[in-house]
Design an enzyme around this catalytic site. Structure first.
Site, PDB file in Angstrom:
ATOM      1  N   GLU A  75       0.675  -1.179  -0.191  1.00 30.76           N
ATOM      2  CA  GLU A  75      -0.181   0.092   0.040  1.00 30.76           C
ATOM      3  C   GLU A  75       0.865   1.016  -0.041  1.00 30.76           C
ATOM      4  OE1 GLU A  75      -3.424  -1.820   2.938  1.00 30.76           O
ATOM      5  OE2 GLU A  75      -2.425  -0.098   3.403  1.00 30.76           O
ATOM      6  N   CYS A  90       2.828   8.645   1.766  1.00 32.22           N
ATOM      7  CA  CYS A  90       3.146   7.575   2.712  1.00 32.22           C
ATOM      8  C   CYS A  90       3.417   6.174   2.008  1.00 32.22           C
ATOM      9  CB  CYS A  90       2.139   7.309   3.681  1.00 32.22           C
ATOM     10  SG  CYS A  90       2.515   6.104   4.950  1.00 32.22           S
ATOM     11  N   CYS A  97       4.979  -7.186   7.924  1.00 30.86           N
ATOM     12  CA  CYS A  97       5.643  -6.605   8.873  1.00 30.86           C
ATOM     13  C   CYS A  97       5.869  -7.925  10.074  1.00 30.86           C
ATOM     14  CB  CYS A  97       5.288  -5.523   9.754  1.00 30.86           C
ATOM     15  SG  CYS A  97       6.244  -4.406  10.753  1.00 30.86           S
ATOM     16  N   CYS A 101       3.095  -5.125  16.247  1.00 27.30           N
ATOM     17  CA  CYS A 101       2.584  -4.281  17.064  1.00 27.30           C
ATOM     18  C   CYS A 101       1.166  -4.681  17.405  1.00 27.30           C
ATOM     19  CB  CYS A 101       2.671  -2.789  16.494  1.00 27.30           C
ATOM     20  SG  CYS A 101       4.559  -2.511  16.274  1.00 27.30           S
ATOM     21  N   CYS A 104      -1.822  -3.245  15.170  1.00 29.33           N
ATOM     22  CA  CYS A 104      -1.703  -2.696  13.755  1.00 29.33           C
ATOM     23  C   CYS A 104      -2.306  -3.885  12.759  1.00 29.33           C
ATOM     24  CB  CYS A 104      -0.194  -2.655  13.460  1.00 29.33           C
ATOM     25  SG  CYS A 104       0.301  -2.424  11.825  1.00 29.33           S
ATOM     26  N   CYS A 325      -3.052   1.659   7.836  1.00 28.11           N
ATOM     27  CA  CYS A 325      -2.086   0.748   6.884  1.00 28.11           C
ATOM     28  C   CYS A 325      -2.121  -0.692   7.162  1.00 28.11           C
ATOM     29  CB  CYS A 325      -0.502   1.183   7.302  1.00 28.11           C
ATOM     30  SG  CYS A 325       0.519   0.089   8.191  1.00 28.11           S
TER      31      CYS A 325
HETATM   32  S1  SF4 Z   1       2.890  -0.334  13.356  1.00 31.42           S
HETATM   33 FE1  SF4 Z   1       2.690  -2.172  12.023  1.00 31.42          FE
HETATM   34  S2  SF4 Z   1       3.816  -1.725  10.193  1.00 31.42           S
HETATM   35 FE2  SF4 Z   1       4.658  -0.451  11.821  1.00 31.42          FE
HETATM   36  S3  SF4 Z   1       6.159  -1.670  12.783  1.00 31.42           S
HETATM   37 FE3  SF4 Z   1       4.401  -2.077  14.127  1.00 31.42          FE
HETATM   38  S4  SF4 Z   1       3.595  -3.756  13.029  1.00 31.42           S
HETATM   39 FE4  SF4 Z   1       5.094  -3.014  11.497  1.00 31.42          FE
END
Ligand code: SF4
Length: 340
Positions: A75, A90, A97, A101, A104, A325
């Site tokens: 994206e 962005c 990833c 987190c 997310c 995201c």
């Molecule tokens: S917020 Fe999402 S994309 Fe960013 S580092 Fe954490 S898990 Fe990865």
């Protein structure tokens, strides 16, 4: 070039041509040797990704889903600036990833691979084109899309150089921000690279316990270590570090936490960006986070300011599309909102 009977010295011209903005007078305006353009058109693709899907929000935010040569998707987002002629982009640094987190959407489908420098630059080129079609000029780029830039730093820095370089992307170093969730060795490496880009640090909590509960990386690097690395980057680059803080109802939005954050930042010329959370359904660990109320958000901001911290509330973007995201990609892959 040599394999195809041309001089190696022709390579920079070819590269410059890839960055030319359609509709503008060719910046390189260098004549290509006879037959080279035809050879390039028949043998190579200039595109590292194609547009698979586009969402346009009522506020003008455009979210692009780009399909890479191996079929994976990433994206990129174009956000209109307050200035009517400008826009910010962005971009993503990885497919998926690994950071986990908890709130997310990107990390819910795991990590697939690093993006190449070319695939990162491609996002810049597609966003620049998108901005032009919206009657704007792409002025800034933030690496806040999918992935952790510090874990793909070699390719990210190679891409940043091409995007900033006056004869290629020509965006300029100060127009680029790298964001990290707090990978200390990555911040150190960025400091050594000495590129003069901006650094944004996703802190999201002033204390180690709350932070580590939200961000697994907090179990590896304590808040004080991460801030010390940012201090060193700031001292070397002369750029003010931005502290990113996403307000989650009942998790990190208490006034005491605002005061703790101010205490941490006292004497540090850093600024805080408060972010509104875009709900993405159940979190990685099955929790249901909610954005802080307007009253709590305003109170948190006021408390920071009362204690001498420079802080702003970032405008929510694209609320009527898959704004967080990773959401558009998940939806395109057939996941229902909240499904894992
Ligand atoms: S917020 Fe999402 S994309 Fe960013 S580092 Fe954490 S898990 Fe990865």
């Amino acid at each position: 070039m040599e394999e195809h009977g041309y001089k190696a010295a022709h390579a920079p011209r070819v590269l410059r041509q890839c960055y030319e903005v359609e509709g503008e007078r060719a910046r390189s305006s260098v004549r290509m040797p006879a037959g080279l353009n035809e050879l390039l058109a028949s043998t190579f693709s200039k595109q590292a990704a194609s547009l698979a899907r586009r969402q346009v929000a009522a506020d003008g935010t455009r979210k692009l889903l780009l399909r890479l040569a191996d079929g994976r998707t990433v994206e990129s987002v174009l956000m209109p600036d307050y200035h009517p002629a400008r826009a910010a982009g962005c971009i993503s640094s990885q497919v998926g990833c690994a950071m986990g987190c908890d709130f997310c959407a990107t990390t819910q489908t795991g990590f697939e691979r690093n993006l190449t420098a070319g695939e990162i630059v491609e996002q810049f080129i597609q966003l620049r084109r998108e901005a032009r079609s919206a009657g704007r000029i792409l002025r800034t780029i933030v690496f806040m899309g999918m992935g952790e830039p510090m874990l793909n730093l070699r390719n990210v820095l190679a891409a940043v150089k091409r995007i900033a370089e006056p004869t290629l992307g020509a965006l300029g170093w100060r127009q680029i921000t790298l964001s990290t969730v707090g990978i200390v060795p990555g911040i150190e490496e960025l400091t050594e690279a000495d590129l003069g880009v901006h650094l944004a640090l996703s802190l999201h909590a002033p204390d180690d316990a709350t932070r580590a509960d939200l961000l697994p990386i907090g179990q590896r690097f304590e808040v004080r270590e991460v801030l010390a690395a940012a201090d060193r980057y700031q001292a070397r680059s002369g750029r003010i570090t931005t502290i990113q803080y996403c307000l989650l109802e009942g998790v990190n939005d208490a006034l005491a936490q605002a005061r703790d954050l101010s205490r941490l930042l006292a004497g540090r010329p850093m600024r805080v960006n408060l972010l509104r959370y875009n709900p993405t359904g159940l979190s990685l660990r099955g929790r249901s986070y909610a954005p802080s109320s307007t009253e709590k958000t305003d109170a948190f901001l006021a408390e920071l300011r009362t204690h001498g911290t420079v802080a702003h509330l970032r405008r929510a973007r694209g609320a009527d599309i898959d704004a967080a995201c990773g959401q558009l990609r998940r939806r395109a892959a057939g996941y229902a909102p909240g499904e894992r």
